[in-house]
Enzyme design. Structure first.
Site, mmCIF file in Angstrom:
data_model
loop_
_atom_site.group_PDB
_atom_site.id
_atom_site.type_symbol
_atom_site.label_atom_id
_atom_site.label_comp_id
_atom_site.label_asym_id
_atom_site.label_seq_id
_atom_site.Cartn_x
_atom_site.Cartn_y
_atom_site.Cartn_z
ATOM 1 N N ASP A 190 0.832 -1.198 0.000
ATOM 2 C CA ASP A 190 0.000 0.000 0.000
ATOM 3 C C ASP A 190 0.874 1.260 0.000
ATOM 4 O OD1 ASP A 190 -2.714 1.265 0.514
ATOM 5 O OD2 ASP A 190 -1.592 2.038 2.230
ATOM 6 N N GLU A 196 1.779 -0.391 -4.893
ATOM 7 C CA GLU A 196 0.725 0.527 -5.323
ATOM 8 C C GLU A 196 1.324 1.899 -5.595
ATOM 9 O OE1 GLU A 196 -3.040 3.188 -4.152
ATOM 10 O OE2 GLU A 196 -1.381 2.826 -2.794
HETATM 11 C C1 AAO Z 1 -9.220 8.694 5.773
HETATM 12 C C2 AAO Z 1 -10.047 9.930 5.474
HETATM 13 C C3 AAO Z 1 -9.150 11.146 5.470
HETATM 14 C C4 AAO Z 1 -8.442 11.274 6.806
HETATM 15 C C5 AAO Z 1 -7.662 9.999 7.042
HETATM 16 C C6 AAO Z 1 -6.959 9.978 8.392
HETATM 17 O O1 AAO Z 1 -10.675 9.786 4.210
HETATM 18 O O2 AAO Z 1 -9.948 12.303 5.254
HETATM 19 O O3 AAO Z 1 -7.555 12.368 6.787
HETATM 20 O O4 AAO Z 1 -8.538 8.874 7.004
HETATM 21 O O5 AAO Z 1 -7.887 10.058 9.410
HETATM 22 C C7 AAO Z 1 -7.783 4.962 2.359
HETATM 23 C C8 AAO Z 1 -8.791 6.021 1.934
HETATM 24 C C9 AAO Z 1 -8.517 7.355 2.601
HETATM 25 C C10 AAO Z 1 -8.463 7.171 4.101
HETATM 26 C C11 AAO Z 1 -7.311 6.222 4.372
HETATM 27 C C12 AAO Z 1 -7.086 5.962 5.862
HETATM 28 O O6 AAO Z 1 -8.735 6.166 0.525
HETATM 29 O O7 AAO Z 1 -9.563 8.249 2.277
HETATM 30 O O8 AAO Z 1 -8.271 8.414 4.746
HETATM 31 O O9 AAO Z 1 -7.620 4.940 3.758
HETATM 32 O O10 AAO Z 1 -8.227 5.467 6.445
HETATM 33 C C13 AAO Z 1 -3.059 8.692 -2.873
HETATM 34 C C14 AAO Z 1 -1.959 7.677 -2.601
HETATM 35 C C15 AAO Z 1 -2.426 6.236 -2.698
HETATM 36 C C16 AAO Z 1 -3.697 6.022 -1.897
HETATM 37 C C17 AAO Z 1 -4.729 7.011 -2.395
HETATM 38 C C18 AAO Z 1 -6.050 6.866 -1.655
HETATM 39 O O11 AAO Z 1 -0.889 7.899 -3.496
HETATM 40 O O12 AAO Z 1 -1.401 5.431 -2.175
HETATM 41 O O13 AAO Z 1 -4.240 8.335 -2.186
HETATM 42 N N1 AAO Z 1 -4.152 4.628 -1.970
HETATM 43 C C19 AAO Z 1 -3.874 3.668 -0.855
HETATM 44 C C20 AAO Z 1 -5.047 2.755 -0.579
HETATM 45 C C21 AAO Z 1 -6.177 3.549 0.040
HETATM 46 C C22 AAO Z 1 -5.756 4.064 1.398
HETATM 47 C C23 AAO Z 1 -4.346 4.457 1.450
HETATM 48 C C24 AAO Z 1 -3.472 4.299 0.411
HETATM 49 C C25 AAO Z 1 -3.821 4.873 2.769
HETATM 50 O O14 AAO Z 1 -5.394 2.068 -1.725
HETATM 51 O O15 AAO Z 1 -7.357 2.787 0.142
HETATM 52 O O16 AAO Z 1 -6.541 5.229 1.745
HETATM 53 O O17 AAO Z 1 -3.369 3.683 3.418
HETATM 54 C C26 AAO Z 1 -3.441 11.735 -7.140
HETATM 55 C C27 AAO Z 1 -2.117 11.118 -6.800
HETATM 56 C C28 AAO Z 1 -2.262 9.830 -6.058
HETATM 57 C C29 AAO Z 1 -3.165 10.019 -4.868
HETATM 58 C C30 AAO Z 1 -4.511 10.578 -5.359
HETATM 59 C C31 AAO Z 1 -5.476 10.780 -4.213
HETATM 60 O O18 AAO Z 1 -4.101 10.917 -8.102
HETATM 61 O O19 AAO Z 1 -1.422 10.870 -7.996
HETATM 62 O O20 AAO Z 1 -0.999 9.405 -5.612
HETATM 63 O O21 AAO Z 1 -3.362 8.730 -4.258
HETATM 64 O O22 AAO Z 1 -4.267 11.810 -5.996
HETATM 65 O O23 AAO Z 1 -4.975 11.733 -3.342
HETATM 66 C C32 AAO Z 1 -6.488 11.602 -11.430
HETATM 67 C C33 AAO Z 1 -5.005 11.645 -11.570
HETATM 68 C C34 AAO Z 1 -4.335 10.912 -10.414
HETATM 69 C C35 AAO Z 1 -4.722 11.597 -9.179
HETATM 70 C C36 AAO Z 1 -6.180 11.576 -9.059
HETATM 71 C C37 AAO Z 1 -6.571 12.382 -7.847
HETATM 72 O O24 AAO Z 1 -6.948 10.283 -11.599
HETATM 73 O O25 AAO Z 1 -4.685 11.031 -12.776
HETATM 74 O O26 AAO Z 1 -2.940 10.925 -10.535
HETATM 75 O O27 AAO Z 1 -6.853 12.111 -10.191
HETATM 76 O O28 AAO Z 1 -7.830 12.547 -7.622
#
Ligand code: AAO
Length: 475
Positions: free
Chosen positions: A185, A222
């Protein structure tokens, strides 16, 4: 680290998102084993912060320690699952959350005191002054991406020997229990050098589970890479596979008719994707199906007609190691998996037609997807061959002399005689029928002595405008 160590040529992994260990063990025996699935990606088994009262799915990504006790089950149930799945030819891959700990500590102790491990403020980047942009991640700055807290999750300092040791200990315990590897992750948020150091501390896979001696754990990292940021997935290729997020996005453009499918003739590396042996591919994942981690038009179970078509394409196409998504239903992207009033996850129920309920979707039980998983196994190693297209959205291709697929993504009918590359005979269209005891429960396709067959596929109004045939479903 690139080899998934699957058994019996099995080729497709399924992500049983938020399933309980005992349900997965049953599913291995009742469905995944008999239908040729290679393995299961399971939700994070490490103990997590409980986000109450909602208990959203995402709390599993907030570790508070490396004990194996979660809503999916306890350590004994985990071990039982690995054993029972192994016995029916199915591997277990663990979603490993090692980049960070939870945003909060659970027990009123100091903000960095994760005593179960234990970790303290000396083990995290931010309190050690290593995060240049404390207000959040700046995706144009590599130090920020890798040293700052991802959505407030406390970012571990993986440069520290002590931290590496604790993580390796956790992963090695899982290896001892018989898992085949890991989904890492948030790998983008960790330095490849730190990851390499941790991987180097991992044991070889446990030979009691049929792994060859000296087998290294499978690793898929990931990394969301759509270009334009300071971190690229290419930085991770020499230490394992990566999730190829471009694949699902491009596939969606094709099936949404924003880019003619005729161009998919050279789908894969020629499109700027990572090399085949480095790639894990999927139509959607647990994040982007609900708009986390970038949604952007990808196809999900909610659009079942296109979803079946896109999965059929993926499973027929040779590029990448494919992962099938298996979801629970939701309208709120943050909702809990199906649960009872006490917050415990409830099990799926299964119907006579093999679909499931109780809030679970079970895409992996849909006949079209299940049979294409088999197609992928039967055609493994066979060259991409006999491409045909109508210039737009009707395409066909084969895999050597083992399998052939035709997809009509136009509103109008497809009516073509095509070279399939297959030996003469009567084949089951596995999209519409099952092949049981030498008989097809659906329509058949006749391939003549020269390998040609006539295909007629209605367009709009047809729920399954796909024909797929392979040599293991031949009458
Ligand atoms: C939760 C709450 C938060 C709070 C936090 C702490 O939602 O508000 O602050 O708790 O209390 C998952 C959920 C999160 C959650 C977290 C912890 O998705 O919402 O937070 O559990 O409970 C980035 C990372 C990537 C990550 C992704 C979600 O790079 O690694 O965010 N995925 C993994 C897991 C996921 C998990 C975590 C990591 C954490 O699969 O389930 O989170 O362990 C851009 C960037 C990406 C970035 C995204 C989102 O992407 O390139 O790196 O991913 O933004 O921030 C187009 C673009 C694409 C872009 C995207 C953005 O598609 O092409 O590049 O738009 O919208």
């Amino acid at each position: 680290q690139w080899d998934a160590h699957t058994m019996d040529n099995r080729q497709a992994i399924v992500h049983l998102f938020e399933w309980k260990w005992k349900d997965i063990a049953n599913e291995c025996e009742n469905w995944l084993g008999p239908h040729g699935f290679a393995g299961v990606q399971v939700s994070p088994p490490s103990e997590n912060f409980k986000v109450t009262p909602e208990r959203p799915w995402y709390e599993r990504y907030q570790p508070i320690g490396y004990g194996l006790d979660t809503r999916s089950g306890n350590e004994n149930e985990f071990k039982d699952m690995v054993n029972r799945c192994f016995k029916v030819g199915v591997r277990i891959y663990v979603d490993a959350v090692i980049n960070h700990m939870a945003a909060n500590t659970p027990d009123g102790s100091g903000p960095y005191d994760f005593w179960r491990v234990p970790f303290s403020e000396y083990d995290f980047n931010y309190p050690q002054g290593k995060c240049p942009t404390p207000s959040g991640i700046d995706y144009s700055n590599v130090d920020s991406i890798r040293n700052c807290d991802l959505v407030g999750l406390k970012d571990l300092d993986l440069g520290k020997d002590y931290v590496r040791g604790k993580i390796a200990e956790y992963l090695n315990r899982l290896i001892d229990m018989g898992v085949a590897g890991f989904r890492l992750d948030a790998a983008k948020h960790m330095w490849p050098g730190d990851l390499k150091a941790i991987y180097n501390r991992l044991k070889n896979l446990n030979t009691n589970f049929g792994f060859p001696s000296n087998a290294r754990p499978f690793i898929v990292q990931e990394v969301i890479d759509q270009g334009g940021e300071a971190v690229s997935s290419w930085e991770y290729l020499d230490i394992g596979r990566v999730t190829e997020f471009k694949y699902g996005i491009k596939l969606a453009e094709g099936f949404h008719r924003q880019n003619p499918l005729k161009y998919f003739k050279n789908f894969g590396e020629a499109w700027g994707f990572v090399p085949d042996y480095n790639s894990m591919v999927f139509v959607d994942n647990h994040d982007n199906q609900r708009g986390h981690g970038g949604g952007g038009g990808i196809i999900t179970h909610k659009d079942s007609r296109l979803y079946k078509m896109a999965n059929a394409f993926m499973l027929a196409h040779p590029y990448g190691l494919s992962r099938v998504m298996s979801s629970f239903g939701f309208s709120d992207p943050n909702s809990s998996p199906p649960r009872d009033s006490a917050g415990n996850i409830i099990s799926p129920i299964f119907y006579a037609d093999n679909t499931c309920g109780n809030g679970w979707i079970c895409e992996h039980r849909w006949r079209q997807i299940k049979n294409m998983v088999d197609f992928r196994r039967v055609t493994v190693g066979q060259a991409f061959a006999n491409w045909w297209d109508n210039g737009w959205y009707q395409i066909a291709f084969g895999r050597g002399n083992k399998g052939f697929i035709v997809i009509n993504n136009e509103d109008y009918s497809l009516s073509q005689t095509l070279q399939t590359g297959l030996p003469s005979g009567t084949y089951c269209n596995i999209i519409l029928g099952d092949f049981n005891n030498g008989k097809c429960t659906g329509p058949t396709v006749y391939v003549d002595n020269n390998g040609y067959a006539k295909f007629d596929i209605a367009g709009s109004g047809n729920d399954d405008p796909v024909v797929a045939i392979h040599v293991s479903a031949k009458q």
